[in-house]
Design a protein around this motif. Structure first.
Motif, PDB file in Angstrom:
ATOM      1  N   LYS A   1     -63.946 -43.690  -6.768  1.00  0.00           N
ATOM      2  CA  LYS A   1     -64.416 -42.372  -7.163  1.00  0.00           C
ATOM      3  C   LYS A   1     -63.535 -41.234  -6.683  1.00  0.00           C
ATOM      4  O   LYS A   1     -63.433 -40.199  -7.355  1.00  0.00           O
ATOM      5  CB  LYS A   1     -65.842 -42.159  -6.634  1.00  0.00           C
ATOM      6  N   THR A   2     -62.908 -41.394  -5.522  1.00  0.00           N
ATOM      7  CA  THR A   2     -62.203 -40.252  -4.946  1.00  0.00           C
ATOM      8  C   THR A   2     -60.719 -40.478  -4.703  1.00  0.00           C
ATOM      9  O   THR A   2     -59.971 -39.504  -4.606  1.00  0.00           O
ATOM     10  CB  THR A   2     -62.855 -39.848  -3.603  1.00  0.00           C
ATOM     11  N   HIS A   3     -60.265 -41.715  -4.580  1.00  0.00           N
ATOM     12  CA  HIS A   3     -58.860 -41.978  -4.279  1.00  0.00           C
ATOM     13  C   HIS A   3     -58.324 -43.114  -5.148  1.00  0.00           C
ATOM     14  O   HIS A   3     -57.947 -44.171  -4.639  1.00  0.00           O
ATOM     15  CB  HIS A   3     -58.680 -42.320  -2.797  1.00  0.00           C
ATOM     16  N   PRO A   4     -58.272 -42.926  -6.455  1.00  0.00           N
ATOM     17  CA  PRO A   4     -57.817 -44.019  -7.327  1.00  0.00           C
ATOM     18  C   PRO A   4     -56.383 -44.450  -7.065  1.00  0.00           C
ATOM     19  O   PRO A   4     -55.994 -45.546  -7.487  1.00  0.00           O
ATOM     20  CB  PRO A   4     -57.962 -43.415  -8.733  1.00  0.00           C
ATOM     21  N   HIS A   5     -55.604 -43.641  -6.346  1.00  0.00           N
ATOM     22  CA  HIS A   5     -54.218 -44.041  -6.068  1.00  0.00           C
ATOM     23  C   HIS A   5     -54.138 -45.261  -5.163  1.00  0.00           C
ATOM     24  O   HIS A   5     -53.088 -45.919  -5.106  1.00  0.00           O
ATOM     25  CB  HIS A   5     -53.439 -42.873  -5.442  1.00  0.00           C
TER      26      HIS A   5
ATOM     27  N   LYS B   1     -52.313 -41.295   3.988  1.00  0.00           N
ATOM     28  CA  LYS B   1     -50.949 -41.773   4.233  1.00  0.00           C
ATOM     29  C   LYS B   1     -50.405 -42.568   3.050  1.00  0.00           C
ATOM     30  O   LYS B   1     -49.192 -42.627   2.846  1.00  0.00           O
ATOM     31  CB  LYS B   1     -50.915 -42.642   5.496  1.00  0.00           C
ATOM     32  N   LEU B   2     -51.296 -43.209   2.295  1.00  0.00           N
ATOM     33  CA  LEU B   2     -50.860 -44.026   1.166  1.00  0.00           C
ATOM     34  C   LEU B   2     -50.722 -43.226  -0.122  1.00  0.00           C
ATOM     35  O   LEU B   2     -50.276 -43.760  -1.134  1.00  0.00           O
ATOM     36  CB  LEU B   2     -51.858 -45.169   0.933  1.00  0.00           C
ATOM     37  N   LYS B   3     -51.083 -41.973  -0.085  1.00  0.00           N
ATOM     38  CA  LYS B   3     -51.001 -41.146  -1.280  1.00  0.00           C
ATOM     39  C   LYS B   3     -49.551 -40.816  -1.588  1.00  0.00           C
ATOM     40  O   LYS B   3     -48.805 -40.377  -0.721  1.00  0.00           O
ATOM     41  CB  LYS B   3     -51.797 -39.857  -1.092  1.00  0.00           C
ATOM     42  N   PRO B   4     -49.114 -41.043  -2.818  1.00  0.00           N
ATOM     43  CA  PRO B   4     -47.711 -40.740  -3.156  1.00  0.00           C
ATOM     44  C   PRO B   4     -47.439 -39.253  -3.070  1.00  0.00           C
ATOM     45  O   PRO B   4     -48.287 -38.423  -3.427  1.00  0.00           O
ATOM     46  CB  PRO B   4     -47.586 -41.257  -4.600  1.00  0.00           C
ATOM     47  N   SER B   5     -46.263 -38.903  -2.579  1.00  0.00           N
ATOM     48  CA  SER B   5     -45.902 -37.495  -2.440  1.00  0.00           C
ATOM     49  C   SER B   5     -45.626 -36.908  -3.809  1.00  0.00           C
ATOM     50  O   SER B   5     -45.058 -37.549  -4.689  1.00  0.00           O
ATOM     51  CB  SER B   5     -44.665 -37.346  -1.550  1.00  0.00           C
ATOM     52  N   THR B   6     -46.058 -35.678  -4.004  1.00  0.00           N
ATOM     53  CA  THR B   6     -45.842 -34.977  -5.271  1.00  0.00           C
ATOM     54  C   THR B   6     -45.264 -33.603  -4.996  1.00  0.00           C
ATOM     55  O   THR B   6     -45.395 -33.064  -3.897  1.00  0.00           O
ATOM     56  CB  THR B   6     -47.160 -34.813  -6.047  1.00  0.00           C
ATOM     57  N   GLY B   7     -44.626 -33.034  -5.996  1.00  0.00           N
ATOM     58  CA  GLY B   7     -44.091 -31.684  -5.860  1.00  0.00           C
ATOM     59  C   GLY B   7     -42.661 -31.701  -5.385  1.00  0.00           C
ATOM     60  O   GLY B   7     -42.157 -32.686  -4.836  1.00  0.00           O
ATOM     61  N   PRO B   8     -41.967 -30.578  -5.568  1.00  0.00           N
ATOM     62  CA  PRO B   8     -40.558 -30.491  -5.175  1.00  0.00           C
ATOM     63  C   PRO B   8     -40.381 -30.482  -3.672  1.00  0.00           C
ATOM     64  O   PRO B   8     -41.263 -30.058  -2.934  1.00  0.00           O
ATOM     65  CB  PRO B   8     -40.108 -29.157  -5.795  1.00  0.00           C
TER      66      PRO B   8
END
Length: 525
Positions: free
Chosen positions: A188-192, A384-391
Motif C-alpha cells: 500500500k505504501t512502498h511498492p518499490h 534505504k531501499l528506495k531508489p534515488s530520484t532527481g538530479p
C-alpha cells in the motif's frame, strides 16, 4: 471488530493520516460567519464564533472498521484489519451447521500465549488444546505448524542461496514475506520494495495446503468438505489466508478457512458452552510425542516432531536458518572451506529490534542476514531501499576544500577512534521482517498482560516459555532436511500439485485513491 480489542492492545500501530478520518455529519447551528477551532484544557475541540464569541463543542471525527477496510491509503495495526468471515462468531456458526469436517493447526506462539495466561507448562497446554479440539469440538485432526514452518525455512534458504550465488556482489537483499502486516504495508505504501519480497509462503499457508489435502485423502472426501481453522498470534493472518492463489485451478479453494487468535479463542469460550480447561486433570501417562502422532493424519510426516521448535528467533528463525544453511552449503560444495574457520558474529543495531548475523570465514564476511522488527525499523529499511530520484546537486569545490581543512585540523587534535560497524539490514543478503516489536511472540492477537505485570516482564516470560518448546532443527540434522525435501517432492508428484501452488505467493501494488479531495487532505508516512 471484536469487543475485546482496544487501543491499549496496539503495539504496531501507525496513526492514520488526515485522509483516514471519516467526517462527522454536523448539525446546522444558529452560529453564522467565520469561526475558530480551539482545543480546551481537556483536549476536546471547540468551535468559537468570531462574531458573538459563542462557544460550542465539536463531535470528534471517527473511523470505523468498514472505513478502514475500504481504504487503500494506509496500513494500521493487525487489530484494526479484521476480516468478517474470520470471526469467532462465523466459526461457531460453521460448527453448528455441521456440514464440514474440521481440522486445526496451532502456531508455536499461540501455545505460549495460552500457557502463559493460564499458568500451565507448554506440554500441559498442548494436551489441553488437543483435548479441547478433538474431544470437545469433534475435530478430526489437530497439528502444530512445525511441518509447514520447516518446509518454509528450507525453501526460503535454498532460494536465497541460489540468488546469492547467481548474482554475487550484485545480489539484492531478499525480504521475508511471512508477516502479512508488513506485506500489506509494502503493497500500500512502498511498492518499490515489492521486487525484494520473498515469494515463499508462510508456515500457515503451507500447513493449510498439506493438512486439507491429507485430511481429505484419508477421510475419502473433497477438500471443499474440510474446514481448516488456523490459530495464530496475529490478526493480519486473516488477510493472508484470504489472499487468492494465482494457480487456483490445480487445487481450488482456500487452504485456511478461518483464522482465530488467542484473544478470540478466549472470547469464544466466554460466549459458548465450551471449556478450554477441563474440570478433571487430563491423563498424562501417554507420552506427548505419541499424543502428537495420534491427532495427525496418517500421511503426515514426522508426526512426533509436528509441534517442535526451530532455532533463531521467536518468529521462526528465518535469518538464522539462512546463515547456517549457507555455511553448510559452502562446506559441502567447496573443499577449500573448513568448519573450524567459520564463525558467526551478531552485530547490534540502533535498538533491540534490529540486529545482523554475519557469517565470517577467516575474518571475511561471506553472508549476512538481518532481523528487523517493528514499523519504526521497517520504515528506515524501506527508506534505504528506495531508489534515488532527481538530479544530483553539484558540490562547490572551494567550499568542500575549506571544510576538509577545518575537519583535518580538528581531527588532528583528537585520538583516532576505532571504526564501529553497525547493523545495516539494507546490505544484508536476507532480512527477516516482522511488523510487531519483538516479532511474532508479541503479536497483536496474543493475550494481554495482567495490570500488575509490566510489559517488559510479560514479554520476557513469553520468550522464556517459547524456548521451552523442544527444538528439532533441520540445520543440525541434515537427514531431517533431506527427508522433508524428499517427502515434499513425493507429495507433489502424488497429488499432481505444482510446486508453485504449495510454496509460492504473490504481491500486488495497491493503487492509491484518485479522489481529488482525498489527495488534497491526505498525508504521507
Amino acid at each position: 471488530m471484536s469487543a475485546i480489542l482496544s487501543a491499549d492492545d496496539l503495539n504496531d500501530f501507525i496513526s492514520p493520516g488526515v485522509a483516514c478520518i471519516k467526517p462527522v455529519e454536523l448539525q446546522a447551528t444558529e452560529t453564522a460567519g467565520e469561526v475558530e477551532i480551539q482545543i480546551d484544557e481537556n483536549g476536546k475541540p471547540l468551535q468559537i464564533s468570531k462574531i458573538d464569541g459563542k462557544i460550542s463543542a465539536l463531535a470528534p471525527a471517527q473511523i470505523s472498521l468498514s472505513d478502514c477496510l475500504a481504504c487503500s491509503g494506509c496500513i494500521t495495526s493487525a487489530e484494526e484489519v479484521l476480516v468478517a468471515q474470520h470471526s469467532h462468531d462465523q466459526f461457531l456458526k460453521a460448527i453448528k451447521e455441521g456440514n464440514k469436517t474440521f481440522v486445526a493447526s496451532i502456531s508455536h506462539q499461540l501455545r505460549v500465549s495460552l500457557a502463559q495466561a493460564y499458568g500451565y507448562s507448554l506440554e500441559e497446554m498442548d494436551r489441553i488444546l488437543v483435548h479441547f479440539f478433538k474431544d470437545q469440538m469433534g475435530f478430526a485432526f489437530v497439528v502444530g505448524t512445525a511441518l509447514g514452518r520447516k518446509l518454509s525455512l528450507l525453501e526460503e534458504s535454498a532460494r536465497t542461496i541460489k540468488s546469492k550465488l547467481a548474482n554475487g556482489s550484485d545480489h539484492k537483499p531478499i525480504l521475508s514475506s511471512i508477516c502479512p502486516g508488513w506485506v500489506l504495508y509494502a503493497e500500500k505504501t512502498h511498492p518499490h520494495v515489492l521486487p525484494y519480497l520473498s515469494l515463499v509462503k508462510s508456515p500457515q499457508q503451507i500447513t493449510g495446503c498439506l493438512l486439507k489435502s491429507l485430511a481429505a485423502e484419508e477421510l475419502g472426501c473433497s477438500r471443499s468438505d474440510i474446514y481448516h481453522l488456523s490459530i495464530m498470534p496475529c490478526f493480519d493472518k486473516k488477510l493472508e489466508s484470504a489472499r487468492p492463489e494465482e494457480d487456483d485451478a490445480s487445487l481450488p479453494g482456500p487452504d485456511v478457512d478461518c483464522v482465530l487468535t488467542a484473544k478470540e479463542l478466549v472470547q469464544l469460550l466466554e460466549i459458548s458452552d465450551y471449556e478450554l480447561i477441563p474440570s478433571k486433570s487430563l491423563d498424562a501417562s501417554q507420552p506427548i510425542t505419541q499424543l502428537y502422532s495420534s491427532c495427525a493424519p496418517r500421511g503426515w510426516p514426522l508426526k512426533e516432531l509436528s509441534w517442535s521448535n526451530d532455532s533463531g528467533s521467536e518468529s521462526g528463525g528465518y535469518g538464522y536458518n539462512y546463515i547456517y544453511s549457507m555455511r553448510d552449503y559452502l562446506l559441502k560444495s567447496e573443499s577449500s572451506y573448513t568448519a573450524e574457520n567459520f564463525s558467526i558474529h551478531q552485530v547490534e543495531g540502533r535498538n533491540s529490534d534490529i540486529h545482523e548475523l554475519r557469517l565470517m570465514y577467516d575474518g571475511k564476511k561471506v553472508a549476512s542476514a538481518a532481523i528487523v522488527n517493528g514499523f519504526r525499523n521497517i520504515q528506515n529499511l524501506v527508506r534505504k531501499l528506495k531508489p534515488s530520484t532527481g538530479p544530483t546537486v553539484k558540490a562547490n569545490p572551494l567550499a568542500a576544500r575549506r571544510r576538509a581543512r577545518i575537519n583535518a585540523k580538528s581531527a588532528s587534535s583528537l585520538p583516532s577512534p576505532a571504526p564501529e560497524e553497525a547493523a545495516d539490514a539494507s546490505k544484508a543478503d536476507y532480512v527477516e521482517v516482522m511488523a510487531c516489536p519483538s516479532g511474532c511472540i508479541n503479536g497483536g492477537g496474543q493475550i494481554s498482560r495482567p495490570q500488575e505485570v509490566s510489559e517488559r516482564e510479560w514479554l520476557a516470560q513469553a520468550k522464556h516459555l517459547y524456548w521451552n518448546i523442544a527444538t528439532a532443527d533441520v540445520l543440525e540434522d541434515n537427514s531431517l532436511g533431506d527427508m522433508l525435501r524428499d517427502w515434499s517432492t513425493e507429495f507433489q508428484d502424488k497429488t499432481s500439485l505444482p510446486k508453485a501452488r504449495l510454496y509460492d505467493t504473490h504481491f500486488n501494488e495497491v493503487e492509491k485513491p484518485q479522489d481529488a479531495a482525498t489527495i488534497m487532505l491526505g498525508s504521507k508516512w
